[in-house]
Design a protein around this motif. Structure first.
Motif, PDB file in Angstrom:
ATOM      1  N   VAL A 195       0.829  -1.207   0.000  1.00 49.59           N
ATOM      2  CA  VAL A 195       0.000   0.000   0.000  1.00 49.59           C
ATOM      3  C   VAL A 195       0.863   1.256   0.000  1.00 49.59           C
ATOM      4  O   VAL A 195       0.347   2.374  -0.046  1.00 49.59           O
ATOM      5  CB  VAL A 195      -0.945   0.021   1.220  1.00 49.59           C
ATOM      6  CG1 VAL A 195      -1.872  -1.175   1.200  1.00 49.59           C
ATOM      7  CG2 VAL A 195      -0.153   0.081   2.523  1.00 49.59           C
ATOM      8  N   GLY A 196       2.173   1.061   0.066  1.00 49.04           N
ATOM      9  CA  GLY A 196       3.064   2.205   0.079  1.00 49.04           C
ATOM     10  C   GLY A 196       3.462   2.610   1.491  1.00 49.04           C
ATOM     11  O   GLY A 196       3.136   1.934   2.474  1.00 49.04           O
ATOM     12  N   ASN A 197       4.145   3.696   1.576  1.00 50.06           N
ATOM     13  CA  ASN A 197       4.670   4.183   2.865  1.00 50.06           C
ATOM     14  C   ASN A 197       3.594   4.990   3.589  1.00 50.06           C
ATOM     15  O   ASN A 197       3.683   6.210   3.720  1.00 50.06           O
ATOM     16  CB  ASN A 197       5.924   5.022   2.628  1.00 50.06           C
ATOM     17  CG  ASN A 197       6.697   5.251   3.907  1.00 50.06           C
ATOM     18  OD1 ASN A 197       6.505   4.543   4.901  1.00 50.06           O
ATOM     19  ND2 ASN A 197       7.577   6.237   3.895  1.00 50.06           N
ATOM     20  N   THR A 198       2.555   4.292   4.022  1.00 53.76           N
ATOM     21  CA  THR A 198       1.428   4.972   4.657  1.00 53.76           C
ATOM     22  C   THR A 198       0.858   4.107   5.767  1.00 53.76           C
ATOM     23  O   THR A 198       1.066   2.886   5.811  1.00 53.76           O
ATOM     24  CB  THR A 198       0.331   5.281   3.617  1.00 53.76           C
ATOM     25  OG1 THR A 198      -0.706   6.040   4.232  1.00 53.76           O
ATOM     26  CG2 THR A 198      -0.273   3.993   3.068  1.00 53.76           C
ATOM     27  N   ASN A 199       0.150   4.740   6.686  1.00 49.92           N
ATOM     28  CA  ASN A 199      -0.480   4.026   7.786  1.00 49.92           C
ATOM     29  C   ASN A 199      -1.804   3.411   7.336  1.00 49.92           C
ATOM     30  O   ASN A 199      -2.415   3.857   6.356  1.00 49.92           O
ATOM     31  CB  ASN A 199      -0.742   4.959   8.962  1.00 49.92           C
ATOM     32  CG  ASN A 199       0.527   5.524   9.559  1.00 49.92           C
ATOM     33  OD1 ASN A 199       1.589   4.913   9.457  1.00 49.92           O
ATOM     34  ND2 ASN A 199       0.441   6.685  10.192  1.00 49.92           N
ATOM     35  N   ILE A 200      -2.235   2.395   8.058  1.00 54.59           N
ATOM     36  CA  ILE A 200      -3.564   1.815   7.877  1.00 54.59           C
ATOM     37  C   ILE A 200      -4.253   1.870   9.233  1.00 54.59           C
ATOM     38  O   ILE A 200      -3.781   1.273  10.203  1.00 54.59           O
ATOM     39  CB  ILE A 200      -3.508   0.361   7.378  1.00 54.59           C
ATOM     40  CG1 ILE A 200      -2.743   0.267   6.066  1.00 54.59           C
ATOM     41  CG2 ILE A 200      -4.910  -0.201   7.215  1.00 54.59           C
ATOM     42  CD1 ILE A 200      -2.607  -1.162   5.543  1.00 54.59           C
ATOM     43  N   SER A 201      -5.338   2.597   9.305  1.00 55.82           N
ATOM     44  CA  SER A 201      -6.051   2.743  10.567  1.00 55.82           C
ATOM     45  C   SER A 201      -6.934   1.524  10.791  1.00 55.82           C
ATOM     46  O   SER A 201      -7.907   1.310  10.071  1.00 55.82           O
ATOM     47  CB  SER A 201      -6.892   4.023  10.556  1.00 55.82           C
ATOM     48  OG  SER A 201      -7.606   4.160  11.763  1.00 55.82           O
ATOM     49  N   PHE A 202      -6.570   0.711  11.776  1.00 51.26           N
ATOM     50  CA  PHE A 202      -7.352  -0.474  12.132  1.00 51.26           C
ATOM     51  C   PHE A 202      -8.332  -0.101  13.244  1.00 51.26           C
ATOM     52  O   PHE A 202      -7.950   0.550  14.208  1.00 51.26           O
ATOM     53  CB  PHE A 202      -6.437  -1.596  12.615  1.00 51.26           C
ATOM     54  CG  PHE A 202      -5.826  -2.427  11.526  1.00 51.26           C
ATOM     55  CD1 PHE A 202      -5.485  -1.866  10.309  1.00 51.26           C
ATOM     56  CD2 PHE A 202      -5.586  -3.783  11.712  1.00 51.26           C
ATOM     57  CE1 PHE A 202      -4.913  -2.617   9.297  1.00 51.26           C
ATOM     58  CE2 PHE A 202      -5.013  -4.547  10.712  1.00 51.26           C
ATOM     59  CZ  PHE A 202      -4.677  -3.970   9.501  1.00 51.26           C
TER      60      PHE A 202
END
Length: 343
Positions: free
Chosen positions: A95-102
């Motif tokens: 997904v790239g250099n990004t956060n995923i909000s769980f």
């Protein structure tokens, strides 16, 4: 198209509504997420104390399960080497250099409290309420929007500790008193000296808990890094000379975190300054008839001008670590005069 009242439009939409290209953000909602559940219980005993007053003692408890838990599911893995690029350490690189909000439902909370209250209903020109609460709130998450322990680990249960809103002791005394002066006078003397009422609110409470972080970590850590506590030392202990704005807690009880770690200090480990204020007011009623009345007010807030300190500097390694450099906004003594007309 241009409308002088609505501004510039293109195909019905304002030209400046969106800034492109818009950044992409990812969010994951646990498919078996359950609604939060909070159980509450209480037990109290009341006793008629005479003088139109009641004394009450009570135990209050609550427990929260399945509370909303927001965390970064694409948080980079810690690396003992400093300045390692973030992308190579993420578990979901695609997904790239990004956060995923769980968003999950693993949060929990617990609250126990003892309360004592003496309530005197207004009669004979006097009314007051005195109440004391001892309480303890524990949690591993904050509100659904904020107040959590920060992005350190998806295993939020490891952060179970004092809640950010935990206040251990709180005492409040409020009341009003119709002063008996001038009741037996007539004419101008009664008009000037009679009809005065004294009101007051005194509030005393311990402070909120706060986190201690560090700037002396040796780590590529994407999250809140805390120091390690010194073995056998209490990080929340007062200094040898007692708490003061110059040193609110024992700063020697902290040490640099182990290389490549978030630090071993617990969540919300330290308690900040408490609050102690006295608000007083003096009212004078002028009754014209059954419908019209004027009231002259002299009001004071924090009458004693007692400093209400901010939380101390909580960054281990900073020059002002453990020091308080300011007071809470709007807590200085304030005096005001007012005239109120009632009809």
């Amino acid at each position: 198209a241009f409308n002088p009242f609505l501004g510039r439009f293109s195909d019905g939409f304002p030209l400046d509504s969106f800034t492109g290209p818009a950044p992409i953000s990812f969010r994951s909602l646990y498919t078996q997420r359950r609604w939060p559940l909070v159980n509450k219980w209480n037990f109290n005993i009341q006793k008629d104390m005479g003088w139109n007053s009641v004394f009450e003692v009570a135990y209050i408890g609550s427990k929260g399960n399945r509370l909303t838990d927001n965390y970064n599911g694409n948080q980079p893995v810690n690396d003992p080497r400093p300045n390692v690029d973030t992308l190579s350490r993420r578990p979901f690189k695609f997904v790239g250099n990004t956060n995923i909000s769980f968003t999950n439902s693993n949060g929990r909370s617990l609250y126990h409290a003892f309360t004592a209250k003496w309530d005197k209903r207004f009669s004979d020109g006097v009314g007051f309420l005195a109440s004391y609460t001892w309480g303890h709130a524990l949690a591993d998450t904050g509100t659904t929007l904020s107040g959590g322990p920060g992005n350190r680990t998806p295993h939020q249960s490891l952060e179970y500790a004092h809640a950010s809103f935990d206040i251990r002791h709180r005492f409040v005394l409020s009341g009003n008193w119709e002063l008996p002066v001038g009741r037996n006078l007539d004419g101008a003397a009664r008009t000037i000296l009679g009809g005065w009422q004294l009101n007051g609110i005194m509030k005393l409470q311990t402070g909120n808990y706060f986190n201690v972080s560090t700037n002396r970590d040796v780590c590529s850590c994407s999250g809140t890094t805390r120091p390690d506590p010194v073995d056998g030392r209490d990080p929340n202990a007062a200094p040898a000379g007692g708490r003061s704005p110059e040193e609110w807690f024992d700063t020697s009880a902290f040490q640099d975190p182990a290389v490549g770690t978030f630090g071993a200090l617990g969540n919300y480990s330290n308690i900040g300054p408490g609050i102690g204020t006295m608000d007083l007011s003096l009212f004078k009623d002028f009754q014209f008839n059954e419908r019209y009345k004027a009231q002259f007010r002299i009001e004071s807030f924090n009458l004693t001008n007692t400093p209400q300190f901010n939380a101390p500097n909580s960054t281990h390694g900073a020059g002002a670590f453990g020091q308080i450099t300011g007071t809470r906004n709007g807590t200085n003594r304030q005096l005001q005069l007012a005239l109120r007309f009632m009809f």
